[in-house]
Motif scaffolding. Structure first.
Motif, PDB file in Angstrom:
ATOM      1  N   GLY A   1       2.976   5.531  -7.400  1.00  0.00           N
ATOM      2  CA  GLY A   1       2.676   6.599  -6.450  1.00  0.00           C
ATOM      3  C   GLY A   1       3.293   6.412  -5.086  1.00  0.00           C
ATOM      4  N   HIS A   2       4.351   5.625  -5.001  1.00  0.00           N
ATOM      5  CA  HIS A   2       4.987   5.369  -3.709  1.00  0.00           C
ATOM      6  C   HIS A   2       6.317   6.098  -3.530  1.00  0.00           C
ATOM      7  CE1 HIS A   2       1.759   2.787  -3.022  1.00  0.00           C
ATOM      8  NE2 HIS A   2       2.262   1.628  -3.388  1.00  0.00           N
ATOM      9  N   GLU A   3       6.481   7.148  -4.289  1.00  0.00           N
ATOM     10  CA  GLU A   3       7.621   8.076  -4.137  1.00  0.00           C
ATOM     11  C   GLU A   3       8.985   7.390  -4.201  1.00  0.00           C
ATOM     12  OE1 GLU A   3       6.236   9.405  -0.443  1.00  0.00           O
ATOM     13  OE2 GLU A   3       4.828  10.847  -1.280  1.00  0.00           O
TER      14      GLU A   3
ATOM     15  N   PRO B   1       0.801  -1.235   0.000  1.00  0.00           N
ATOM     16  CA  PRO B   1       0.000   0.000   0.000  1.00  0.00           C
ATOM     17  C   PRO B   1       0.835   1.287   0.000  1.00  0.00           C
ATOM     18  CG  PRO B   1      -0.867  -1.563   1.587  1.00  0.00           C
ATOM     19  CD  PRO B   1       0.418  -2.139   1.094  1.00  0.00           C
ATOM     20  N   ASP B   2       2.043   1.251   0.571  1.00  0.00           N
ATOM     21  CA  ASP B   2       2.818   2.500   0.628  1.00  0.00           C
ATOM     22  C   ASP B   2       4.267   2.378   0.146  1.00  0.00           C
ATOM     23  OD1 ASP B   2       3.499   0.889   2.732  1.00  0.00           O
ATOM     24  OD2 ASP B   2       2.591   2.186   4.255  1.00  0.00           O
ATOM     25  N   HIS B   3       4.642   1.238  -0.363  1.00  0.00           N
ATOM     26  CA  HIS B   3       5.991   1.069  -0.903  1.00  0.00           C
ATOM     27  C   HIS B   3       6.028  -0.171  -1.794  1.00  0.00           C
ATOM     28  CE1 HIS B   3       6.075  -1.697   2.541  1.00  0.00           C
ATOM     29  NE2 HIS B   3       7.094  -2.319   1.952  1.00  0.00           N
TER      30      HIS B   3
ATOM     31  N   THR C   1      13.059   8.108  -1.240  1.00  0.00           N
ATOM     32  CA  THR C   1      12.873   8.889  -2.474  1.00  0.00           C
ATOM     33  C   THR C   1      14.192   9.424  -3.025  1.00  0.00           C
ATOM     34  OG1 THR C   1      10.736   9.525  -1.564  1.00  0.00           O
ATOM     35  CG2 THR C   1      11.506  10.767  -3.462  1.00  0.00           C
TER      36      THR C   1
ATOM     37  N   ASN D   1       9.859   4.672  -2.838  1.00  0.00           N
ATOM     38  CA  ASN D   1      10.184   3.907  -1.629  1.00  0.00           C
ATOM     39  C   ASN D   1      10.211   2.394  -1.886  1.00  0.00           C
ATOM     40  OD1 ASN D   1      10.450   6.067   0.259  1.00  0.00           O
ATOM     41  ND2 ASN D   1       8.224   6.306   0.199  1.00  0.00           N
ATOM     42  N   ILE D   2      11.332   1.812  -1.463  1.00  0.00           N
ATOM     43  CA  ILE D   2      11.544   0.374  -1.620  1.00  0.00           C
ATOM     44  C   ILE D   2      11.967  -0.189  -0.272  1.00  0.00           C
ATOM     45  CG2 ILE D   2      13.057  -1.371  -2.732  1.00  0.00           C
ATOM     46  CD1 ILE D   2      11.463   0.039  -4.814  1.00  0.00           C
TER      47      ILE D   2
END
Lengths: 51, 178
Positions: free
Chosen positions: B127-129, B87-89, B162, B131-132
């Motif tokens: 859309g996760h900027e 969801p965020d990365h 980012t 981020n990994i």
């Protein structure tokens, strides 16, 4: 001329296929949530100051 | 195989290039990343020198497995990456160079770095900027900090944020507009 530092490791490519633990998943989720808030915060403060 | 149970990515980021380089001739070759097909699985077996069960990796519906190939030579897989869009990365499950790209006798350098940069690109696109997250073996943590600009999150966890993702993106996808 600047010399490029190249790191050499004598390893091959070995990894794992097990999923993250729930605790690790949670830590990551919290971290990224905080990051998003941190990025969003300056805009909010600006609005507050204007008002 | 050593210990698959001892989780932790163990790929060496030997070089950051916008292509792969033949270590003998020094020639560079432009690469492309695409999703693997079931037909590819025939060439990605432990018998053929791959360390992991990529068939198993492909069996996880939430994960996508991509292959790195040289443009105009799409039948030879240079390396593989398994990614999951969270969801965020983007979580990087596994990266593996082809058997002929491993160790000191490797034919092409730049394969793992290229694949990690692709993961960053995917993270931006979703859309996760950029981020990994991924897991590292203890002895490779500093290597990832230095070669990828990754952050040691604690324990086995590493993060590419980012800023670091943009650096990698600029290196590999300098002509890309997000």
């Amino acid at each position: 001329m600047k010399k490029k530092n190249k790191i050499e490791l004598n390893v091959d490519f070995i990894g794992g296929q097990k999923p993250l633990t729930k605790e690790e998943e949670m830590k990551l989720s919290e971290y990224f949530k905080k990051r998003r808030k941190k990025i969003a915060r300056p805009t909010t403060r600006k609005k507050e100051l204007v008002n | 195989m050593e210990d698959n149970e001892n989780i932790g990515l163990d790929f060496e980021i030997d070089e950051l290039t916008n292509s792969v380089r033949n270590v003998i001739t020094n020639d560079s070759f432009q690469t492309t990343v695409s999703i693997i097909s079931k037909a590819d699985l025939k060439t990605i077996t432990k018998r053929k020198g791959w360390l992991f069960s990529w068939r198993q990796e492909l069996g996880f519906p939430e994960r996508d497995v991509f292959k790195l190939t040289i443009i105009n030579n799409q039948s030879i897989i240079q390396g593989l990456i398994s990614l999951e869009v969270k969801p965020d990365h983007v979580y990087m499950h596994l990266v593996e160079s082809a058997p002929f790209n491993k160790g000191k006798e490797k034919i092409y350098s730049g394969v793992p770095g290229n694949l990690v940069a692709f993961a960053c690109k995917l993270s931006f696109q979703r859309g996760h900027e950029g981020n990994i997250a991924f897991i590292s073996k203890t002895q490779l943590i500093n290597h990832y900090i230095e070669s990828l600009g990754a952050i040691h999150f604690g324990g086995r966890l590493m993060i590419i944020d980012t800023k670091a993702a943009l650096k990698l993106m600029n290196k590999y996808y300098s002509n890309l507009t997000l």
